[in-house]
Design an enzyme around this catalytic site. Structure first.
Site, PDB file in Angstrom:
ATOM      1  N   GLU A 175      60.752  -6.429  44.081  1.00  0.00           N
ATOM      2  CA  GLU A 175      59.492  -6.249  44.775  1.00  0.00           C
ATOM      3  C   GLU A 175      58.277  -6.549  44.096  1.00  0.00           C
ATOM      4  OE1 GLU A 175      61.226  -2.818  46.718  1.00  0.00           O
ATOM      5  OE2 GLU A 175      60.853  -3.530  48.521  1.00  0.00           O
ATOM      6  N   GLU A 203      69.134  -2.963  48.260  1.00  0.00           N
ATOM      7  CA  GLU A 203      68.981  -1.665  48.807  1.00  0.00           C
ATOM      8  C   GLU A 203      70.099  -1.200  49.850  1.00  0.00           C
ATOM      9  OE1 GLU A 203      66.509  -3.548  47.967  1.00  0.00           O
ATOM     10  OE2 GLU A 203      64.761  -2.583  47.352  1.00  0.00           O
TER      11      GLU A 203
HETATM   12  N1  CO8 Z   1      68.245   3.400  38.570  1.00  0.00           N
HETATM   13  C1  CO8 Z   1      68.848   4.058  37.394  1.00  0.00           C
HETATM   14  N2  CO8 Z   1      69.503   3.944  36.457  1.00  0.00           N
HETATM   15  C2  CO8 Z   1      69.821   2.458  36.535  1.00  0.00           C
HETATM   16  C3  CO8 Z   1      69.400   1.690  37.740  1.00  0.00           C
HETATM   17  C4  CO8 Z   1      68.658   2.134  38.733  1.00  0.00           C
HETATM   18  N3  CO8 Z   1      68.134   1.348  39.499  1.00  0.00           N
HETATM   19  N4  CO8 Z   1      70.088   0.308  37.162  1.00  0.00           N
HETATM   20  C5  CO8 Z   1      70.965   0.503  36.025  1.00  0.00           C
HETATM   21  N5  CO8 Z   1      70.606   1.774  35.776  1.00  0.00           N
HETATM   22  C6  CO8 Z   1      71.471   2.541  34.384  1.00  0.00           C
HETATM   23  C7  CO8 Z   1      72.806   2.885  34.713  1.00  0.00           C
HETATM   24  O1  CO8 Z   1      72.910   3.995  35.455  1.00  0.00           O
HETATM   25  C8  CO8 Z   1      73.161   2.803  33.248  1.00  0.00           C
HETATM   26  O2  CO8 Z   1      73.008   4.002  32.717  1.00  0.00           O
HETATM   27  P1  CO8 Z   1      74.249   4.824  31.926  1.00  0.00           P
HETATM   28  O3  CO8 Z   1      74.191   4.053  30.658  1.00  0.00           O
HETATM   29  O4  CO8 Z   1      73.242   6.022  31.690  1.00  0.00           O
HETATM   30  O5  CO8 Z   1      75.361   4.874  32.696  1.00  0.00           O
HETATM   31  C9  CO8 Z   1      72.412   1.557  32.298  1.00  0.00           C
HETATM   32  O6  CO8 Z   1      71.169   1.574  33.312  1.00  0.00           O
HETATM   33  C10 CO8 Z   1      73.025   0.487  32.393  1.00  0.00           C
HETATM   34  O7  CO8 Z   1      73.381   0.048  33.508  1.00  0.00           O
HETATM   35  P2  CO8 Z   1      75.075  -0.500  34.219  1.00  0.00           P
HETATM   36  O8  CO8 Z   1      75.982  -0.024  32.989  1.00  0.00           O
HETATM   37  O9  CO8 Z   1      75.064  -0.440  35.676  1.00  0.00           O
HETATM   38  O10 CO8 Z   1      74.997  -2.200  33.842  1.00  0.00           O
HETATM   39  P3  CO8 Z   1      75.882  -3.195  34.324  1.00  0.00           P
HETATM   40  O11 CO8 Z   1      75.738  -4.457  33.520  1.00  0.00           O
HETATM   41  O12 CO8 Z   1      77.210  -2.673  34.485  1.00  0.00           O
HETATM   42  O13 CO8 Z   1      75.086  -3.534  35.977  1.00  0.00           O
HETATM   43  C11 CO8 Z   1      73.292  -3.636  37.488  1.00  0.00           C
HETATM   44  C12 CO8 Z   1      73.903  -3.894  35.771  1.00  0.00           C
HETATM   45  C13 CO8 Z   1      74.085  -4.629  38.210  1.00  0.00           C
HETATM   46  C14 CO8 Z   1      72.024  -4.053  37.169  1.00  0.00           C
HETATM   47  C15 CO8 Z   1      73.736  -2.148  37.777  1.00  0.00           C
HETATM   48  O14 CO8 Z   1      73.259  -1.491  36.968  1.00  0.00           O
HETATM   49  C16 CO8 Z   1      73.119  -2.053  38.982  1.00  0.00           C
HETATM   50  O15 CO8 Z   1      73.665  -2.419  40.023  1.00  0.00           O
HETATM   51  N6  CO8 Z   1      71.915  -1.149  39.040  1.00  0.00           N
HETATM   52  C17 CO8 Z   1      71.314  -0.736  40.372  1.00  0.00           C
HETATM   53  C18 CO8 Z   1      70.534  -1.924  41.077  1.00  0.00           C
HETATM   54  C19 CO8 Z   1      69.951  -1.478  42.414  1.00  0.00           C
HETATM   55  O16 CO8 Z   1      70.773  -1.024  43.191  1.00  0.00           O
HETATM   56  N7  CO8 Z   1      68.605  -1.404  42.475  1.00  0.00           N
HETATM   57  C20 CO8 Z   1      67.825  -1.104  43.608  1.00  0.00           C
HETATM   58  C21 CO8 Z   1      67.574   0.325  43.512  1.00  0.00           C
HETATM   59  S1  CO8 Z   1      66.909   0.903  45.143  1.00  0.00           S
HETATM   60  C22 CO8 Z   1      65.302   0.306  45.157  1.00  0.00           C
HETATM   61  O17 CO8 Z   1      64.959  -0.232  44.054  1.00  0.00           O
HETATM   62  C23 CO8 Z   1      64.668   0.820  46.351  1.00  0.00           C
HETATM   63  C24 CO8 Z   1      63.085   0.115  46.109  1.00  0.00           C
HETATM   64  C25 CO8 Z   1      62.242   1.131  46.993  1.00  0.00           C
HETATM   65  C26 CO8 Z   1      60.713   0.770  46.441  1.00  0.00           C
HETATM   66  C27 CO8 Z   1      60.243   1.266  45.110  1.00  0.00           C
HETATM   67  C28 CO8 Z   1      60.012   2.541  44.919  1.00  0.00           C
HETATM   68  C29 CO8 Z   1      59.988   2.828  43.255  1.00  0.00           C
END
Ligand code: CO8
Length: 260
Positions: A114, A134
């Site tokens: 976004e 989302e």
């Molecule tokens: N929030 C918090 N922590 C995150 C996020 C996130 N969005 N994405 C990744 N991390 C963290 C993981 O928890 C992890 O932390 P730790 O090492 O402490 O366990 C670290 O980053 C590395 O991530 P992964 O181990 O998961 O890495 P992978 O390579 O296995 O996966 C992905 C990478 C596919 C990107 C995966 O991390 C993922 O799916 N992340 C979430 C993506 C997601 O769902 N994003 C949408 C969130 S909702 C949103 O954005 C709503 C917007 C609303 C308006 C904006 C308001 C601010």
């Protein structure tokens, strides 16, 4: 002491904003949003800066979305506050009187996508993944994603991406018109710098008026948008840069735009 989660560096006429939370894939928590708003405001107001680049630290992520840890136990009022805070950031990007380029170096998801959609131009690494996942979290995009994606890529693409929540690869995003160009990861910074230099060499006044007209074109009816464009066009004739542009063409030389 507050952690530095966003930096704003200026080199010549180019300002670069970097989200620096690589361990959390640059996810947007409240403090990142506060620092992002501050950085965009500073570079927007800095007359020496003609172009803003926005990127994420590291080679894994641009921004992987809102910080999901802040969603646990959140009420509708909390969610509203998060979205309103985020909207101030996207408004600052669209309202900045200069081009803002998203340099997408990896995961560009949810709020990260976004943010990129609120920029003027997006370029991406071949390794980038872009999406609005989302729905997989039991919510929907709350940062303008349904709106901007529909306007930029059309309703069919927006429905496919938001309803499945599946991210797409950079080359697919290019084919859909979501990113302007795709580069090998090691070439991305160079490509961003070249684009920024190209934009920085143009008349800043004309670019600001152009951005304003393009913003109006997205929302207004054709008649009002064309009227706004006419005014913006005419205003350029109050600048020395306009004289310089025409003279340089006729004298067969490169124009030097001074921003006056
Ligand atoms: N929030 C918090 N922590 C995150 C996020 C996130 N969005 N994405 C990744 N991390 C963290 C993981 O928890 C992890 O932390 P730790 O090492 O402490 O366990 C670290 O980053 C590395 O991530 P992964 O181990 O998961 O890495 P992978 O390579 O296995 O996966 C992905 C990478 C596919 C990107 C995966 O991390 C993922 O799916 N992340 C979430 C993506 C997601 O769902 N994003 C949408 C969130 S909702 C949103 O954005 C709503 C917007 C609303 C308006 C904006 C308001 C601010």
């Amino acid at each position: 002491m507050t952690d530095i989660l966003v930096t704003a560096e200026v080199s010549g006429a180019i300002g670069t904003i970097t989200v620096r939370r690589p361990k959390a894939l640059n996810a947007l928590n409240a403090e990142v949003l506060r620092q992002l708003l501050d950085a965009i405001g500073r570079l927007s107001d800095d007359k020496a800066v003609r172009v803003i680049l926005l990127t994420g630290e590291g080679d894994r992520a641009f921004v992987a979305g809102a910080d999901i840890t802040e969603f646990v136990g959140a009420s509708p009022a909390d969610a509203l506050a998060i979205s309103e805070r985020f909207k101030r950031v996207t408004n600052a990007l669209t309202g900045a009187p200069k081009p803002v380029v998203a340099v997408i170096n990896g995961y560009c998801l949810g709020g990260g996508f976004e943010l990129a959609l609120a920029c003027d131009i997006r370029i991406a690494a071949t390794t980038a993944k872009l999406g609005l996942p989302e729905i997989k979290l039991g919510i929907l995009p709350g940062g303008g994603g349904t709106v901007r994606l529909t306007k930029i890529a059309g309703s069919s693409v927006a429905r496919m991406m938001t309803m499945t929540g599946e991210p797409i690869a950079a080359d697919r995003a290019y084919a859909l018109g979501l990113v302007a160009s795709v580069h090998a990861p090691e070439e991305l910074a160079r490509a961003a710098a070249a684009l920024a230099e190209q934009l920085a060499a143009l008349s800043p006044f004309a670019l600001a008026q152009l951005k304003s007209s393009l913003n109006i074109a997205v929302d207004a009816d054709t008649e009002s948008a064309c009227r706004a464009e006419i005014k913006a066009f005419a205003l350029c004739y109050s600048t020395a840069d306009q004289e310089e542009g025409a003279k340089a063409f006729l004298e067969k030389r490169k124009p030097v735009f001074t921003g006056t």
